[in-house]
Scaffold this active site. Sequence first.
Site, PDB file in Angstrom:
ATOM      1  N   GLU A   1     -27.112  -8.505 -25.434  1.00  0.00           N
ATOM      2  CA  GLU A   1     -27.757  -8.006 -24.537  1.00  0.00           C
ATOM      3  C   GLU A   1     -27.987  -9.182 -23.323  1.00  0.00           C
ATOM      4  OE1 GLU A   1     -29.102  -5.691 -22.677  1.00  0.00           O
ATOM      5  OE2 GLU A   1     -30.400  -4.433 -23.717  1.00  0.00           O
TER       6      GLU A   1
ATOM      7  N   ASP B   1     -36.683  -6.341 -21.289  1.00  0.00           N
ATOM      8  CA  ASP B   1     -37.568  -6.525 -20.155  1.00  0.00           C
ATOM      9  C   ASP B   1     -38.844  -5.877 -20.724  1.00  0.00           C
ATOM     10  OD1 ASP B   1     -39.210  -6.859 -17.615  1.00  0.00           O
ATOM     11  OD2 ASP B   1     -38.120  -5.593 -16.709  1.00  0.00           O
TER      12      ASP B   1
HETATM   13  P1  5GP Z   1     -35.912  -2.767 -20.072  1.00  0.00           P
HETATM   14  O1  5GP Z   1     -36.980  -2.872 -19.033  1.00  0.00           O
HETATM   15  O2  5GP Z   1     -35.508  -1.660 -20.412  1.00  0.00           O
HETATM   16  O3  5GP Z   1     -36.097  -3.660 -20.911  1.00  0.00           O
HETATM   17  O4  5GP Z   1     -34.618  -3.550 -19.309  1.00  0.00           O
HETATM   18  C1  5GP Z   1     -33.723  -2.686 -18.337  1.00  0.00           C
HETATM   19  C2  5GP Z   1     -32.812  -3.468 -17.602  1.00  0.00           C
HETATM   20  O5  5GP Z   1     -33.339  -3.800 -16.653  1.00  0.00           O
HETATM   21  C3  5GP Z   1     -32.124  -4.632 -18.307  1.00  0.00           C
HETATM   22  O6  5GP Z   1     -31.014  -4.302 -19.355  1.00  0.00           O
HETATM   23  C4  5GP Z   1     -31.518  -5.285 -17.158  1.00  0.00           C
HETATM   24  O7  5GP Z   1     -30.357  -4.516 -16.848  1.00  0.00           O
HETATM   25  C5  5GP Z   1     -32.583  -4.719 -16.004  1.00  0.00           C
HETATM   26  N1  5GP Z   1     -33.396  -5.697 -15.650  1.00  0.00           N
HETATM   27  C6  5GP Z   1     -34.879  -6.407 -16.240  1.00  0.00           C
HETATM   28  N2  5GP Z   1     -35.095  -7.345 -15.622  1.00  0.00           N
HETATM   29  C7  5GP Z   1     -34.365  -7.734 -14.857  1.00  0.00           C
HETATM   30  C8  5GP Z   1     -34.048  -9.094 -14.182  1.00  0.00           C
HETATM   31  O8  5GP Z   1     -35.032  -9.796 -14.117  1.00  0.00           O
HETATM   32  N3  5GP Z   1     -33.055  -9.283 -13.261  1.00  0.00           N
HETATM   33  C9  5GP Z   1     -32.057  -8.117 -13.244  1.00  0.00           C
HETATM   34  N4  5GP Z   1     -31.159  -8.698 -12.369  1.00  0.00           N
HETATM   35  N5  5GP Z   1     -32.101  -7.172 -14.056  1.00  0.00           N
HETATM   36  C10 5GP Z   1     -33.028  -7.157 -14.941  1.00  0.00           C
END
Ligand code: 5GP
Length: 185
Positions: free
Chosen positions: A102, A106
Site C-alpha cells: 500500500e 490514513d
Molecule cells: P484511508 O483513509 O481509507 O486509510 O485512505 C484512503 C485513501 O486516501 C488512500 O489509499 C490514499 O489513496 C488516499 N490518501 C490518504 N491520505 C492521502 C494523502 O496525504 N495524499 C494522497 N495523495 N492520497 C491520500
Amino acid sequence: MLDYQEFLKEILIDEQTLQERISQLGTQISSDYSQKSLHLVCILRGGVLFLTDLMRQISIPHTIDFMAISSYGAGSRQSSGQVRLTMDLKDDIGGRDVLLVEDIVDSGHTLSSVLELLTLRKPASLKVCSLLDKFERREVDVPIDYCGFQIPDAFVFGFGLDLDEYYRDLPFIGIVNTERFQPPE
Ligand code: 5GP
C-alpha cells in the site's frame, strides 16, 4: 498542468531516505519470507512506485499481482468503510502467502475493507506493507506489519501518491501547499 513546485510546501521524505528505507524493508521481508512463497499484491494506483522499488530490494523469488478499488463516495478522502473492486486480482490467492503493498494508511477504512475481502479468499497468510502511516488520523484499527514511515497529518504527494492524479512520478514525498491546492476532505 503547472510545475509541481507550485504546489510543494516542503519535501517531507527525500529520495535517498526513501530508497534507504525501502532497501531495509526488502531485506526484512526477504528474511521473514525465506521459507515461504511470497506473493505481493499491489493496490493501484498509489502503490505502484513503492512496489517496483520494493521488489527490486527483495532477494527471494516472488510473484506480483494488482487490484484496483474505489471508495464509495469517491472524490473524498473520508472513505465510508466500504470499497468497490474496480479491477480484481488475476490469480487466486487461496493458500498463498500474501503481502499487501500500500502507499498510505490514513483513516484505515480502505485497508480494513481490502483485508476483509482478501481474507474471504483464504490465503495461507495475509500481511500488510505500507510505505506511509498517517497514524494520527486513524479511525479503524488495522495491522501494519511493515511500515516505511510514520508521517504527520498533512496531505502528501509524490512517489505514487497523486495531486488530482498528477505528480505520481516524483521521486520524493512532498507536503502540499494548501494555499495552492485544497486537499479533498
Ligand atoms: P484511508 O483513509 O481509507 O486509510 O485512505 C484512503 C485513501 O486516501 C488512500 O489509499 C490514499 O489513496 C488516499 N490518501 C490518504 N491520505 C492521502 C494523502 O496525504 N495524499 C494522497 N495523495 N492520497 C491520500
